[in-house]
Design an enzyme around this catalytic site. Structure first.
Site, short mmCIF file in Angstrom:
data_model
loop_
_atom_site.label_atom_id
_atom_site.label_comp_id
_atom_site.label_asym_id
_atom_site.label_seq_id
_atom_site.Cartn_x
_atom_site.Cartn_y
_atom_site.Cartn_z
N SER A 192 -45.00 7.56 4.35
CA SER A 192 -45.06 6.19 3.49
C SER A 192 -45.13 6.40 1.90
O SER A 192 -44.65 7.29 1.58
CB SER A 192 -45.78 5.04 4.26
N ASP A 228 -36.05 2.08 9.49
CA ASP A 228 -37.17 1.95 9.02
C ASP A 228 -37.23 0.62 7.95
O ASP A 228 -36.37 0.59 7.11
CB ASP A 228 -37.67 3.19 8.29
N HIS A 280 -42.11 3.36 11.73
CA HIS A 280 -42.45 4.02 10.42
C HIS A 280 -43.56 4.71 10.66
O HIS A 280 -44.55 4.79 11.26
CB HIS A 280 -42.87 2.50 9.60
#
Length: 555
Positions: free
Chosen positions: A250, A473, A502
Site C-alpha cells: 500500500s 483494488d 488490498h
C-alpha cells in the site's frame, strides 16, 4: 509550524551545516567511494546536496554503531526469538547535527541454513502511519497456516525486519488530538455533505490541523515520504547491508518507489504490493479522488456477492436491494445507535473494511443481516469503538495526515474541495465525502508542503523490481500499478485478475506467491508480466458464517 533555532543551538547547527556543505563536494566529486561500504552511494538526481550529505553522515554513523538487538518492549507483543533495537536518525537531514530521534527496529533471524541466507528483508505495511514492528512474527511457527505459506521462503532466506517509521508507535510518535478525546461515538453518516455537515466537518478539520501544529510542531515539517526513505537508508546501513531488500504494501509501495528514486544503486530486491499511483500530479489530492471511483466499484462487488446469497443473509436478491438494506440500516442507526455507540459512521467504516478485503465480506454481511433482523449484538461486538486502542489509532491518523499533507500541496480554498467532491459524489457516493472529510485537515495544514518526488528518475540504475496488484483494488486503483510499472524500467507486474483485496501479501494465490518466492530467492522477475487467476471468494456455509475458500477457515 517548524521550530526556530537560536542561541548556542543555532550556532552549533550552522557549524554543522558548513561542515556538511563542505562534505557535499567531496561526496559528489569522489562518488562517495571513500565512505564506508554500508553508507557509500552515488546520489540520485532528485535530492538536494545538503540532504544527500546529511544522509551519508547519518548512514555512516549508523554503520559504525550498528543495532544492539535485545528484548522488545513489553507493549509490542513481541517475544524471543524476535528481537528489537534502535537506530538514530536526524529529524532534519539538512541539519544532521541537530535533534535526533530513535526508530525502533525488530528482527527475526533467517530460519534456513546460513549458506542460503540473503541478508535482511525490510518491510513497511503502509498507512502512512501503520506500525510495522510486528512483521517478523510472520516467520514464527505460531503464525497462521496461510501466513506461513505466503512468507515461508522469505523467513528461511532473509532476516525479517520490521520497524515503526518516524512518528509512529515506538519511534518518536506524533499526535494531533489528545487520545482520550479522539473517539466520538456514535458518529453520523459520513456520506452527508449538507450545510450542517460541512460546517461541522470543516470546523473539525481545522481543529485537527491546529492540534497537530500545537502537539507535534518539532516533527511536523519533517514527515515527508522522502524523509522516511532517507530513514530507510540509515536502517540499511545500521543492518550492515550494502543494498536494501524491501517489501512494501500500500503506502509502503510509494515509500519504496521514493527510496528507489533517491537511492537507485542501493536497491537489491524490491517487492511492491498494491501499488500507489506515483504520478506527481496526483500526490495526494488527485489520488484520493481516484480512490473514490474505485471504492464505488468495489462496493458494487460486495453488493453483488451479498445478493447472490440472499437466501443466507436476506439483504436482497439484487445489488440495488442490498444497497437499500444498507441505507435502511444507516437511517435506523442514525435514529437509535446500536448499543448506544454504533451509529451510521461505524457501520460505514465496517462497509469500507469489506471493500478493502473480501476476507471480511462474510462478517460484514452477517452483522448487517442480524441487525436488520432485530439482533444488534454481532454489530455491536465487532464495531463498537475500542477506547483502549485510541492512542494507537490517533497516532496512526496523525502520521497519515502529516505525511500526505506535507508530501505535496493541497487546495487551500474550500470551494475547490466542494466543487470536486460534489461532482464526484453524484456517481460515486460511497466513499467520496468520507474520504474528503478524512483529508480535509490538509486544507489548513500548519507545515509547509513540499514537492512530490519524481518517482522513477534514474530507474535505469535499478535492478528489476516486482509489482503485485489486484485489478479491482479500491485503496490503490489498478492504474497506479500501471503508472509505476511504466516509470520503473525493467520492472514486472503480476496482476491478480478480477479480484480487489488490498494487500496481496495476506492472500494465498499459488500463482502470485510462486512469482514472489522466485524473485526473492533468485532475483528473477520473469521474461514478461503475469496475470494470475483470482483467489476464490468466500462461500457461505450458513447464516452464522461461511467457509473462506482461500483460507479454509470458517467465519
Amino acid at each position: 509550524m517548524t521550530p526556530r533555532r537560536g542561541g548556542a543551538a543555532g550556532g552549533r547547527a550552522s557549524r554543522v551545516r558548513r561542515a556538511v556543505i563542505l562534505g557535499v563536494s567531496v561526496v559528489l566529486a569522489a562518488g562517495a567511494l571513500t565512505a564506508s561500504p554500508a553508507s557509500a552511494y552515488l546520489p540520485g538526481p532528485v535530492d538536494d546536496p545538503l540532504r544527500t550529505a546529511g544522509v551519508a553522515l547519518a548512514a555512516d554513523a549508523a554503520a559504525d554503531t550498528g543495532i544492539a538487538f535485545g528484548a522488545c518492549p513489553k507493549d509490542s507483543g513481541l517475544a524471543a526469538p524476535v528481537q528489537c533495537g534502535k537506530v538514530k536518525v536526524p529529524v532534519d537531514y539538512a541539519d544532521p547535527g541537530g535533534r535526533r530521534i530513535d526508530l525502533l527496529v525488530s528482527r527475526l533471524r533467517a530460519t534456513g541454513p546460513a549458506s542460503g541466507r540473503q541478508g535482511a528483508l525490510v518491510f513497511n505495511p503502509g498507512g502512512p502511519g501503520a506500525p510495522g514492528l510486528w512483521f517478523p512474527a510472520v516467520g514464527l511457527k505460531s503464525a497462521g497456516p496461510v501466513t506461513r505459506k505466503v512468507w515461508g521462503t522469505a523467513a528461511r532466506t532473509y532476516d525479517l525486519i520490521g520497524f515503526d517509521a518516524r512518528g509512529v508507535g515506538h519511534s518518536a510518535p506524533i499526535s494531533c488530538v489528545r487520545p482520550e478525546n479522539y473517539i466520538h461515538a456514535p458518529s453520523p453518516d459520513p456520506r452527508t455533505a449538507n450545510a450542517a455537515a460541512q460546517t461541522r466537518e470543516r470546523a473539525k478539520a481545522r481543529g485537527i490541523a491546529d492540534g497537530c501544529g500545537r502537539r507535534s510542531a518539532s516533527m511536523l515539517g519533517h514527515m515527508t515520504s522522502a524523509d522516511m526513505a532517507r530513514d530507510l537508508d540509515v536502517i540499511r546501513a545500521a543492518l550492515h547491508e550494502t543494498r536494501l531488500n524491501y517489501y512494501g504494501v500500500s503506502y509502503g509501495t510509494y515509500l519504496g518507489a521514493v527510496y528507489a528514486t533517491l537511492f537507485p544503486r542501493h536497491v537489491r530486491r524490491m517487492v511492491l504490493d498494491s501499488v500507489v499511483n506515483p504520478d506527481p500530479q496526483g500526490v495526494w489530492y488527485g489520488a484520493n479522488l481516484s480512490q473514490d471511483v474505485a471504492f464505488e466499484g468495489r462496493w458494487a462487488d460486495w453488493r453483488a456477492w451479498a445478493a447472490r446469497y440472499d437466501s443466507v443473509y436476506g439483504l436482497g436478491s439484487t445489488a440495488s436491494r442490498v444497497q437499500a438494506s444498507f441505507d435502511l440500516a444507516m437511517r435506523k442507526l442514525a435514529k437509535k445507535p446500536a448499543g448506544g455507540t454504533v451509529g451510521p459512521g461505524e457501520l460505514h467504516a465496517a462497509a469500507e473494511n469489506a471493500a478493502y478485503y473480501d476476507q471480511r465480506w462474510v462478517t460484514f454481511a452477517h452483522q448487517l443481516s442480524r441487525y436488520l433482523h432485530g439482533d444488534d449484538k454481532p454489530l455491536v461486538a465487532a464495531e463498537a469503538p475500542d477506547r483502549s486502542g485510541a492512542k494507537a489509532a490517533e497516532n496512526g491518523d496523525a502520521v497519515y495526515l502529516a505525511v500526505q499533507c506535507t508530501d505535496a500541496a493541497w487546495p487551500r480554498d474550500w470551494g475547490t474541495w466542494d466543487r470536486d467532491n460534489s461532482r464526484l459524489a453524484l456517481r460515486h457516493p460511497f466513499e467520496t465525502w468520507p474520504n474528503a472529510w478524512m483529508n480535509l485537515p490538509c486544507a489548513t495544514w500548519p507545515a509547509r508542503a513540499g514537492e512530490p518526488v519524481d518517482v522513477g528518475a534514474w530507474s535505469a540504475e535499478l535492478p528489476p523490481v516486482l509489482l503485485t496488484q489486484s485489478e479491482r483494488d479500491a485503496a490503490t486503483p489498478y492504474e497506479g500499478a500501471l503508472e509505476l510499472h511504466r516509470r520503473l524500467q525493467g520492472s514486472r507486474l503480476v496482476t491478480e485478475v478480477g479480484r480487489g483485496s488490498h494487500g496481496l501479501v495476506s492472500i494465498w494465490n499459488a500463482c502470485l506467491v510462486s512469482r514472489v518466492d522466485r524473485y526473492l530467492t533468485s532475483g528473477d522477475v520473469g521474461d514478461a508480466d503475469a496475470r494470475c487467476a483470482g483467489h476464490p471468494v468466500p462461500v457461505p456455509s450458513g447464516t452464522l458464517g461461511a467457509k473462506d475458500a482461500n483460507t479454509g477457515r470458517y467465519y
